[in-house]
Write a protein that holds these residues in place. Structure first.
Motif, PDB file in Angstrom:
ATOM      1  N   SER A 163       0.838  -1.196   0.000  1.00 18.94           N
ATOM      2  CA  SER A 163       0.000   0.000   0.000  1.00 18.94           C
ATOM      3  C   SER A 163       0.878   1.253   0.000  1.00 18.94           C
ATOM      4  O   SER A 163       2.069   1.187   0.338  1.00 18.94           O
ATOM      5  CB  SER A 163      -0.885   0.010   1.241  1.00 18.94           C
ATOM      6  OG  SER A 163      -0.078   0.166   2.410  1.00 18.94           O
ATOM      7  N   PRO A 164       0.307   2.390  -0.364  1.00 17.01           N
ATOM      8  CA  PRO A 164       1.079   3.639  -0.275  1.00 17.01           C
ATOM      9  C   PRO A 164       1.628   3.880   1.138  1.00 17.01           C
ATOM     10  O   PRO A 164       2.753   4.356   1.290  1.00 17.01           O
ATOM     11  CB  PRO A 164       0.063   4.717  -0.659  1.00 17.01           C
ATOM     12  CG  PRO A 164      -0.912   4.010  -1.539  1.00 17.01           C
ATOM     13  CD  PRO A 164      -1.013   2.614  -0.969  1.00 17.01           C
ATOM     14  N   GLU A 165       0.850   3.515   2.160  1.00 15.36           N
ATOM     15  CA  GLU A 165       1.318   3.688   3.536  1.00 15.36           C
ATOM     16  C   GLU A 165       2.513   2.778   3.828  1.00 15.36           C
ATOM     17  O   GLU A 165       3.451   3.185   4.522  1.00 15.36           O
ATOM     18  CB  GLU A 165       0.182   3.392   4.529  1.00 15.36           C
ATOM     19  CG  GLU A 165      -0.962   4.363   4.468  1.00 15.36           C
ATOM     20  CD  GLU A 165      -2.023   4.030   3.410  1.00 15.36           C
ATOM     21  OE1 GLU A 165      -2.999   4.770   3.308  1.00 15.36           O
ATOM     22  OE2 GLU A 165      -1.867   3.024   2.667  1.00 15.36           O
ATOM     23  N   THR A 166       2.489   1.566   3.292  1.00 16.89           N
ATOM     24  CA  THR A 166       3.606   0.647   3.482  1.00 16.89           C
ATOM     25  C   THR A 166       4.849   1.179   2.776  1.00 16.89           C
ATOM     26  O   THR A 166       5.946   1.177   3.344  1.00 16.89           O
ATOM     27  CB  THR A 166       3.253  -0.758   2.963  1.00 16.89           C
ATOM     28  OG1 THR A 166       2.147  -1.260   3.727  1.00 16.89           O
ATOM     29  CG2 THR A 166       4.415  -1.719   3.083  1.00 16.89           C
ATOM     30  N   LEU A 167       4.675   1.654   1.545  1.00 21.69           N
ATOM     31  CA  LEU A 167       5.813   2.229   0.817  1.00 21.69           C
ATOM     32  C   LEU A 167       6.409   3.416   1.564  1.00 21.69           C
ATOM     33  O   LEU A 167       7.628   3.583   1.616  1.00 21.69           O
ATOM     34  CB  LEU A 167       5.383   2.637  -0.597  1.00 21.69           C
ATOM     35  CG  LEU A 167       5.025   1.479  -1.532  1.00 21.69           C
ATOM     36  CD1 LEU A 167       4.448   2.016  -2.838  1.00 21.69           C
ATOM     37  CD2 LEU A 167       6.214   0.578  -1.779  1.00 21.69           C
ATOM     38  N   THR A 168       5.555   4.225   2.172  1.00 18.83           N
ATOM     39  CA  THR A 168       6.041   5.360   2.958  1.00 18.83           C
ATOM     40  C   THR A 168       6.840   4.884   4.158  1.00 18.83           C
ATOM     41  O   THR A 168       7.888   5.458   4.474  1.00 18.83           O
ATOM     42  CB  THR A 168       4.867   6.257   3.406  1.00 18.83           C
ATOM     43  OG1 THR A 168       4.234   6.793   2.246  1.00 18.83           O
ATOM     44  CG2 THR A 168       5.343   7.405   4.291  1.00 18.83           C
ATOM     45  N   LEU A 169       6.373   3.829   4.829  1.00 16.41           N
ATOM     46  CA  LEU A 169       7.145   3.279   5.949  1.00 16.41           C
ATOM     47  C   LEU A 169       8.538   2.872   5.482  1.00 16.41           C
ATOM     48  O   LEU A 169       9.537   3.161   6.148  1.00 16.41           O
ATOM     49  CB  LEU A 169       6.436   2.063   6.551  1.00 16.41           C
ATOM     50  CG  LEU A 169       5.256   2.316   7.456  1.00 16.41           C
ATOM     51  CD1 LEU A 169       4.602   1.005   7.861  1.00 16.41           C
ATOM     52  CD2 LEU A 169       5.686   3.085   8.704  1.00 16.41           C
ATOM     53  N   TRP A 170       8.615   2.193   4.346  1.00 19.00           N
ATOM     54  CA  TRP A 170       9.915   1.740   3.847  1.00 19.00           C
ATOM     55  C   TRP A 170      10.789   2.923   3.450  1.00 19.00           C
ATOM     56  O   TRP A 170      11.987   2.928   3.702  1.00 19.00           O
ATOM     57  CB  TRP A 170       9.734   0.794   2.665  1.00 19.00           C
ATOM     58  CG  TRP A 170       8.977  -0.451   3.001  1.00 19.00           C
ATOM     59  CD1 TRP A 170       8.639  -0.929   4.246  1.00 19.00           C
ATOM     60  CD2 TRP A 170       8.435  -1.384   2.080  1.00 19.00           C
ATOM     61  NE1 TRP A 170       7.926  -2.092   4.140  1.00 19.00           N
ATOM     62  CE2 TRP A 170       7.781  -2.404   2.831  1.00 19.00           C
ATOM     63  CE3 TRP A 170       8.419  -1.464   0.698  1.00 19.00           C
ATOM     64  CZ2 TRP A 170       7.145  -3.484   2.234  1.00 19.00           C
ATOM     65  CZ3 TRP A 170       7.784  -2.548   0.097  1.00 19.00           C
ATOM     66  CH2 TRP A 170       7.163  -3.540   0.853  1.00 19.00           C
ATOM     67  N   GLU A 171      10.202   3.929   2.811  1.00 19.60           N
ATOM     68  CA  GLU A 171      10.976   5.102   2.375  1.00 19.60           C
ATOM     69  C   GLU A 171      11.488   5.926   3.550  1.00 19.60           C
ATOM     70  O   GLU A 171      12.513   6.590   3.442  1.00 19.60           O
ATOM     71  CB  GLU A 171      10.126   5.985   1.475  1.00 19.60           C
ATOM     72  CG  GLU A 171       9.841   5.366   0.124  1.00 19.60           C
ATOM     73  CD  GLU A 171       8.827   6.161  -0.687  1.00 19.60           C
ATOM     74  OE1 GLU A 171       8.393   7.237  -0.231  1.00 19.60           O
ATOM     75  OE2 GLU A 171       8.463   5.695  -1.770  1.00 19.60           O
ATOM     76  N   THR A 172      10.763   5.899   4.657  1.00 19.01           N
ATOM     77  CA  THR A 172      11.141   6.697   5.822  1.00 19.01           C
ATOM     78  C   THR A 172      11.888   5.878   6.858  1.00 19.01           C
ATOM     79  O   THR A 172      12.068   6.329   7.988  1.00 19.01           O
ATOM     80  CB  THR A 172       9.896   7.334   6.474  1.00 19.01           C
ATOM     81  OG1 THR A 172       9.025   6.291   6.914  1.00 19.01           O
ATOM     82  CG2 THR A 172       9.184   8.264   5.517  1.00 19.01           C
ATOM     83  N   GLY A 173      12.316   4.685   6.500  1.00 17.78           N
ATOM     84  CA  GLY A 173      13.051   3.842   7.433  1.00 17.78           C
ATOM     85  C   GLY A 173      12.193   3.360   8.583  1.00 17.78           C
ATOM     86  O   GLY A 173      12.694   3.125   9.679  1.00 17.78           O
ATOM     87  N   GLY A 174      10.885   3.224   8.339  1.00 20.27           N
ATOM     88  CA  GLY A 174       9.981   2.752   9.375  1.00 20.27           C
ATOM     89  C   GLY A 174       9.578   3.820  10.368  1.00 20.27           C
ATOM     90  O   GLY A 174       8.918   3.540  11.353  1.00 20.27           O
TER      91      GLY A 174
END
Length: 194
Positions: A163-174
């Protein structure tokens, strides 16, 4: 207990049998909705129970909840979307089920690892390892390997995209608090409006 950095984000949705005409919680008036006791999904559907007028069936676990839907004791099942996809893909006939409607809450649920509460050094090591997996792109590879492949027992394909939220978690280092920094520096970030 303590928790690691979050590594996945899911939203609670509904799964129904194909062809039922149920497309949202609002279509469940007078029908039965299965939910696993003690989950976020239970809290969310209880908040809509009186307004929507469905009967709530409580299950002990995911298998029992899915069995209620499969055996037509329930007309819908509310659960995290990624878990619904797994239940659907591991059934004999995944095409017999549909995940429908908008998420039951705007906010996604973050998944994290459960850790011992009194071991901050271990938590720091786990968080550092997760952050390294996010930065290296290994998390996206793991997503493809485990969430976009054929699964037992029948070999049906699980086709879960992050999901976009999951991708954001990965991009922001969690670290969701870094989301604004990541979206400003990444033209492909899901939060950047592209």
């Amino acid at each position: 207990m303590a928790f690691s950095l979050p590594y996945y984000a899911a939203k609670v949705r509904l799964m129904v049998r194909a062809g039922t005409g149920v497309a949202s919680v609002d279509d469940l008036r007078g029908l039965r909705l299965a939910v696993v006791q003690g989950t976020t999904a239970e809290r969310l559907v209880r908040a809509q129970h009186a307004r929507a007028g469905f009967q709530l069936l409580m299950a002990r676990d995911y298998d029992e909840a899915f069995r209620m839907l499969r055996e037509r004791r329930a007309q819908a099942l509310a659960l995290d979307d990624v878990l619904l996809e797994g239940l659907r893909a591991t059934s004999k006939r995944p095409d017999a089920y549909r995940i429908v409607g908008a998420p039951l809450a705007r906010q996604s649920e973050s998944y994290a690892l459960v850790l011992p509460k009194d071991d901050p050094a271990f938590k720091a090591r786990v968080d550092a390892a997760l952050a390294a997996i996010f930065r290296s792109g290994e998390m996206a590879q793991l997503q493809r390997q485990w969430f976009q492949a054929a699964v037992p027992p029948y070999g049906h394909r699980l086709t879960v995209e992050p999901s976009p939220e999951t991708l954001t978690l990965w991009e922001t280092g969690g670290r969701p608090d870094n989301a604004q920094d990541a979206s400003a520096s990444s033209p492909t970030s899901p939060t950047s409006g592209s």
